[in-house]
Design a protein around this motif. Structure first.
Motif, PDB file in Angstrom:
ATOM      1  N   LEU A 211      -0.660  -0.610   3.244  1.00  0.00           N
ATOM      2  CA  LEU A 211      -0.011  -1.075   2.018  1.00  0.00           C
ATOM      3  C   LEU A 211       1.485  -0.764   2.038  1.00  0.00           C
ATOM      4  O   LEU A 211       2.314  -1.604   1.660  1.00  0.00           O
ATOM      5  N   LEU A 212       1.836   0.428   2.481  1.00  0.00           N
ATOM      6  CA  LEU A 212       3.252   0.802   2.534  1.00  0.00           C
ATOM      7  C   LEU A 212       4.008  -0.027   3.573  1.00  0.00           C
ATOM      8  O   LEU A 212       5.146  -0.442   3.337  1.00  0.00           O
TER       9      LEU A 212
ATOM     10  N   SER B 126       3.206  -3.045   4.522  1.00  0.00           N
ATOM     11  CA  SER B 126       3.314  -4.403   3.982  1.00  0.00           C
ATOM     12  C   SER B 126       4.479  -4.512   3.002  1.00  0.00           C
ATOM     13  O   SER B 126       5.204  -5.514   2.986  1.00  0.00           O
ATOM     14  N   TRP B 127       4.658  -3.490   2.191  1.00  0.00           N
ATOM     15  CA  TRP B 127       5.776  -3.504   1.244  1.00  0.00           C
ATOM     16  C   TRP B 127       7.111  -3.471   1.980  1.00  0.00           C
ATOM     17  O   TRP B 127       8.061  -4.168   1.613  1.00  0.00           O
ATOM     18  N   ARG B 128       7.185  -2.683   3.045  1.00  0.00           N
ATOM     19  CA  ARG B 128       8.419  -2.625   3.838  1.00  0.00           C
ATOM     20  C   ARG B 128       8.669  -3.950   4.553  1.00  0.00           C
ATOM     21  O   ARG B 128       9.811  -4.409   4.660  1.00  0.00           O
TER      22      ARG B 128
ATOM     23  N   TYR C  95       7.737  -6.895   3.512  1.00  0.00           N
ATOM     24  CA  TYR C  95       8.186  -7.861   2.502  1.00  0.00           C
ATOM     25  C   TYR C  95       9.688  -7.735   2.272  1.00  0.00           C
ATOM     26  O   TYR C  95      10.408  -8.736   2.211  1.00  0.00           O
ATOM     27  N   GLY C  96      10.184  -6.505   2.162  1.00  0.00           N
ATOM     28  CA  GLY C  96      11.615  -6.316   1.972  1.00  0.00           C
ATOM     29  C   GLY C  96      12.428  -6.790   3.158  1.00  0.00           C
ATOM     30  O   GLY C  96      13.530  -7.328   3.002  1.00  0.00           O
TER      31      GLY C  96
ATOM     32  N   HIS D 279      -1.490 -11.828  -5.756  1.00  0.00           N
ATOM     33  CA  HIS D 279      -0.480 -11.625  -4.719  1.00  0.00           C
ATOM     34  C   HIS D 279      -0.611 -12.667  -3.607  1.00  0.00           C
ATOM     35  O   HIS D 279       0.395 -13.078  -3.019  1.00  0.00           O
TER      36      HIS D 279
ATOM     37  N   PRO E  73       7.012  -9.359  -6.318  1.00  0.00           N
ATOM     38  CA  PRO E  73       7.048  -7.886  -6.307  1.00  0.00           C
ATOM     39  C   PRO E  73       6.143  -7.256  -7.356  1.00  0.00           C
ATOM     40  O   PRO E  73       5.573  -6.189  -7.118  1.00  0.00           O
TER      41      PRO E  73
ATOM     42  N   GLY F 154       2.673  -7.372  -6.027  1.00  0.00           N
ATOM     43  CA  GLY F 154       2.580  -6.474  -4.881  1.00  0.00           C
ATOM     44  C   GLY F 154       2.500  -5.015  -5.294  1.00  0.00           C
ATOM     45  O   GLY F 154       1.704  -4.243  -4.748  1.00  0.00           O
ATOM     46  N   ILE F 155       3.324  -4.627  -6.269  1.00  0.00           N
ATOM     47  CA  ILE F 155       3.285  -3.242  -6.750  1.00  0.00           C
ATOM     48  C   ILE F 155       1.948  -2.954  -7.429  1.00  0.00           C
ATOM     49  O   ILE F 155       1.352  -1.885  -7.239  1.00  0.00           O
TER      50      ILE F 155
ATOM     51  N   LEU G 163      -0.626  -2.558  -4.775  1.00  0.00           N
ATOM     52  CA  LEU G 163      -0.412  -1.283  -4.090  1.00  0.00           C
ATOM     53  C   LEU G 163      -0.974  -0.123  -4.903  1.00  0.00           C
ATOM     54  O   LEU G 163      -1.646   0.764  -4.365  1.00  0.00           O
TER      55      LEU G 163
END
Length: 212
Positions: free
Chosen positions: A33-34, A36-38, A40-41, A150, A168, A171-172, A175
């Motif tokens: 999950l972390l 994937s968030w990185r 995305y950015g 999402h 976002p 996504g949050i 997460l």
């Protein structure tokens, strides 16, 4: 399926090998999950979700204010002719190309087969944790809704760039919901088991790894 109709708290009755296996999966889920968030950015960068999925132009940053040197006390000095010096070079902006429809279809196709399995396994562990039934239901509903939203968010943004905040936000939310499932389930399975009263008043423990 009978394990999900029984009393909550069955995770604590798992064998040591099963606990190690499910704990590793839960930890890998949180790391995924972390990451994937990185990712995305790194993909959308300064353009945001509207620029990446819908091709909307990115807003230019405001110009930096010009710095005027403070006047020094005393008589003015003759510094000679003024020189026309070039200004400080601006940091080049990285252009973000809109994702093509075919690539978005490929990404959605992959997510439609991987995310449901991901949610399914975490939800099974969540339902086996010693929690109130209403919290079981709320957690599963949150995981299903946020993950589905999402997956659909890129297509919604592609048709309506104004909904870029949906990416976002969903996504949050995903997460937090899936991360909570993984953490709570892992902690619960390593807590000591509660003895169960037998028919003769003696305490007995049930191990999910052994039949009977």
């Amino acid at each position: 399926m009978k394990d999900f109709t029984a009393a909550a708290g069955r995770l604590r009755s798992l064998s040591l090998g099963a606990k190690l296996l499910y704990s590793a999966f839960a930890i890998a889920s949180i790391v995924g999950l972390l990451v994937s968030w990185r990712l995305y950015g790194a993909m959308v960068q300064d353009a945001g979700a509207a620029g990446y999925y819908a091709g909307a132009p990115a807003a230019a940053p405001p110009p930096a204010p010009a710095q005027v040197p403070a006047a020094a006390d005393g008589p003015a000095l003759d510094l000679g002719p003024e020189l026309d010096l070039p200004g400080a070079p601006e940091t080049p902006r990285v252009l973000v190309e809109q994702i093509s429809e075919r690539k978005l279809l490929e990404v959605t196709h992959f997510h439609l087969f991987s995310v449901p399995v991901y949610v399914l396994i975490l939800a099974h562990l969540w339902l086996l944790a010693r929690l109130p039934s209403w919290l079981h239901t709320a957690g599963v509903a949150a995981a299903v809704v946020t993950s589905g939203l999402h997956i659909a968010a890129p297509w919604l943004i592609r048709g309506a760039p104004g909904a870029a905040a949906l990416m976002p936000i969903s996504g949050i939310a995903m997460l937090l919901s899936l991360g909570a499932m993984a953490v709570v389930s892992t902690v619960d399975m390593w807590l000591p088991r509660r003895p169960r009263r037998g028919p003769a008043g003696s305490s007995e423990e049930t191990d999910l790894a052994t039949p009977g």
